[in-house]
Write an enzyme that holds these catalytic residues in place. Sequence first.
Site, short mmCIF file in Angstrom:
data_model
loop_
_atom_site.label_atom_id
_atom_site.label_comp_id
_atom_site.label_asym_id
_atom_site.label_seq_id
_atom_site.Cartn_x
_atom_site.Cartn_y
_atom_site.Cartn_z
CE LYS A 22 9.66 -1.06 16.92
NZ LYS A 22 10.95 -1.72 17.84
CG ASN A 23 13.31 0.11 15.19
OD1 ASN A 23 12.61 0.29 16.13
ND2 ASN A 23 13.02 -1.33 14.48
NE ARG A 94 17.24 -6.71 21.90
CZ ARG A 94 18.00 -6.82 22.42
NH1 ARG A 94 18.26 -7.39 23.84
NH2 ARG A 94 19.69 -6.49 22.10
CB CYS A 118 13.54 -10.92 22.63
SG CYS A 118 14.40 -10.43 20.69
NE ARG A 123 17.54 -8.42 18.23
CZ ARG A 123 17.18 -7.53 18.97
NH1 ARG A 123 15.60 -8.39 19.22
NH2 ARG A 123 16.42 -5.86 18.50
N PRO A 124 22.64 -10.12 21.21
CG PRO A 124 24.75 -11.49 19.75
CD PRO A 124 23.42 -11.72 20.10
CG ASP A 126 29.05 -9.01 19.62
OD1 ASP A 126 27.66 -9.64 19.81
OD2 ASP A 126 30.24 -9.35 18.78
CG LEU A 127 29.43 -6.40 16.69
CD1 LEU A 127 28.32 -6.34 15.63
CD2 LEU A 127 30.93 -7.10 16.26
CG ASP A 306 12.81 -5.12 11.52
OD1 ASP A 306 12.73 -3.89 12.18
OD2 ASP A 306 12.76 -5.80 11.87
CB VAL A 328 18.82 -10.39 9.86
CG1 VAL A 328 19.08 -8.92 11.03
CG2 VAL A 328 19.03 -8.92 8.45
NE ARG A 398 8.57 -3.54 22.14
CZ ARG A 398 9.23 -4.98 21.79
NH1 ARG A 398 9.25 -6.08 21.69
NH2 ARG A 398 10.24 -3.71 20.72
C1 EPZ Z 1 17.57 -2.97 14.99
O1 EPZ Z 1 17.91 -4.35 16.03
C2 EPZ Z 1 16.16 -2.38 14.94
N1 EPZ Z 1 15.68 -1.67 16.15
C3 EPZ Z 1 15.43 -4.37 14.81
O2 EPZ Z 1 13.95 -3.98 14.86
C4 EPZ Z 1 15.55 -4.73 13.48
O3 EPZ Z 1 15.56 -6.32 13.10
C5 EPZ Z 1 17.71 -4.63 13.75
O4 EPZ Z 1 17.74 -3.55 13.83
C6 EPZ Z 1 17.87 -5.49 12.39
O5 EPZ Z 1 17.52 -4.22 11.34
C7 EPZ Z 1 15.94 -0.45 16.25
O6 EPZ Z 1 16.00 -0.32 15.63
C8 EPZ Z 1 14.91 -0.36 17.77
P1 EPZ Z 1 21.15 -5.17 14.84
P2 EPZ Z 1 19.04 -4.04 16.54
O7 EPZ Z 1 22.10 -5.41 15.74
O8 EPZ Z 1 20.22 -2.99 16.20
C9 EPZ Z 1 23.98 -9.39 15.45
C10 EPZ Z 1 11.87 -4.20 15.29
O9 EPZ Z 1 10.52 -5.81 14.91
N2 EPZ Z 1 24.35 -8.50 16.87
O10 EPZ Z 1 20.88 -5.01 13.40
O11 EPZ Z 1 19.40 -4.76 17.73
C11 EPZ Z 1 22.48 -9.54 15.68
O12 EPZ Z 1 22.10 -11.28 16.98
C12 EPZ Z 1 12.84 -5.13 15.64
O13 EPZ Z 1 11.69 -3.37 15.26
C13 EPZ Z 1 25.60 -9.39 16.80
O14 EPZ Z 1 26.12 -10.10 16.32
O15 EPZ Z 1 19.49 -5.26 14.85
C14 EPZ Z 1 21.40 -10.03 14.86
O16 EPZ Z 1 21.55 -10.84 14.14
C15 EPZ Z 1 13.57 -6.31 16.24
N3 EPZ Z 1 26.20 -8.51 17.73
C16 EPZ Z 1 22.05 -9.32 13.31
O17 EPZ Z 1 23.43 -9.13 14.13
C17 EPZ Z 1 26.06 -6.65 18.51
O18 EPZ Z 1 26.44 -6.54 18.92
C18 EPZ Z 1 21.34 -7.72 13.69
O19 EPZ Z 1 21.23 -7.11 15.07
C19 EPZ Z 1 24.68 -6.32 17.35
C20 EPZ Z 1 23.96 -7.80 16.84
#
Ligand code: EPZ
Length: 419
Positions: A22-23, A94, A118, A123-124, A126-127, A306, A328, A398
């Site tokens: 999925k991811n 998302r 969620c 889930r910001p 900003d990056l 996950d 995380v 999902r």
């Molecule tokens: C991806 O989400 C996955 N989703 C998530 O899987 C997975 O848990 C996550 O990566 C971590 O491996 C998809 O790929 C569709 P992140 P993503 O940006 O990209 C913070 C599932 O169950 N952050 O690596 O949203 C954030 O708040 C889902 O399949 C910022 O602060 O994850 C979090 O604490 C859930 N600012 C951390 O980074 C930003 O701009 C990790 O988020 C972006 C993220």
Amino acid sequence: MSKYIIKKCPRLEGQVEISGAKNAVLPILAACILTEKECVINSVPPLADVFVMLEILKSLGAEVSYDQSAKKAKIKAERILRAKEEYDLAGKLRASFLIMGPLLARKGRAKIPLPGGCQIGTRPVDLHLKGFTELGAKTRQLHGFIEARCHKLTGEHIHLDFPSVGATENIMMAAVMAEGVTVIENAAVEPEIVDLAEFLNKMGAKISDYGTNTITIKGVKSLKGARHTVIPDRIEAGTFMAAAAITGSEITIKNADIDHLGAITAKLKEANVETEVINGGLKVYPKGELTAFDLKTMPYPGFPTDLQAVFMSLDAVAKGTGVITETVFENRFLQAGELNRMGADIKTDGRTAVVDGVKKLMGTQVKATDLRAGAALIVAALKAEGETEIGDIYHIERGYCSIVEKFKGLGAQIIRVEE
Ligand code: EPZ
């Protein structure tokens, strides 16, 4: 609402085939709008999230077809008629925010609903926005949407405060046709990043060192269509491995990429569960009594967040006490409350959970609070006495395709009831 009814399962047996990730498929589908030519994606799992992403691509003007039995999607974004995502569609997914990078690269503008938080965190993004700004885009938030515009994108040296998977993917897609060279430092290194980069390079992008913390992208003028097969879903594989572990069963996982499962097989070994590569599959089997383990989620190649919920179910019935730390996401212990209703003994405090293994879990009515918490309840229900009813299974569907059929194929007594 639909629900699963699962009976205690004395033993699982046989083999299960892992579907496309999925991811990995979600960013790859978004990347298809970077070219006017046709892209053909294989091993696309028939998931609710995938259907929404395909609908979003269609709403932007792309020609989209999906052969569910062949798991093949064809996307041809000859014309991108609009650069705005509809709220009702984007609000269901998302990951729809991953359209922003490709839209900026293709159209120089994008208007995407700000993804809400969620259950597992705020889930910001900003990056993501920091990266787009550094590439030369102007972004603003207005009435719940993020708008971004640019005359052109220019390669830059971008440092991510956190190795965000989504931000790495979005910035990589925005940078592939930027003028000059982009370097993403502290990039995410997950297998899904590698899969996206390999697809983009097949389209003619020039991305190097992906899979390391410093990715280099040399901008090109345009991209062509490409064919790609999505990697297997390591989180689905880990879910079935945990199901074998909790029931003390020997099963074989087919089509998983063993190289992506290092942290999972290592943690199972601590729990007294062995794995062995045999005839192209991964055999999982108990070595003795399930033993409690400590677990700390980390970005890849650390233990994946996950699978934290699913492995909490293991600790809940293991011999001893396990301490689980979720580094995380800020709110990813929602399964603990439901597991405790089944008789588990889990105490959570912020990002730490102390899990005292109990002899028995009792089947009862529970609800999936989020995708992976729902999977944890299925794994726990296989071990629980009697019968467990899991509600709000839309969360689970999902991210796991044909999960009832796959567990039935392993001998589990699980049915899906429409209410
Ligand atoms: C991806 O989400 C996955 N989703 C998530 O899987 C997975 O848990 C996550 O990566 C971590 O491996 C998809 O790929 C569709 P992140 P993503 O940006 O990209 C913070 C599932 O169950 N952050 O690596 O949203 C954030 O708040 C889902 O399949 C910022 O602060 O994850 C979090 O604490 C859930 N600012 C951390 O980074 C930003 O701009 C990790 O988020 C972006 C993220």
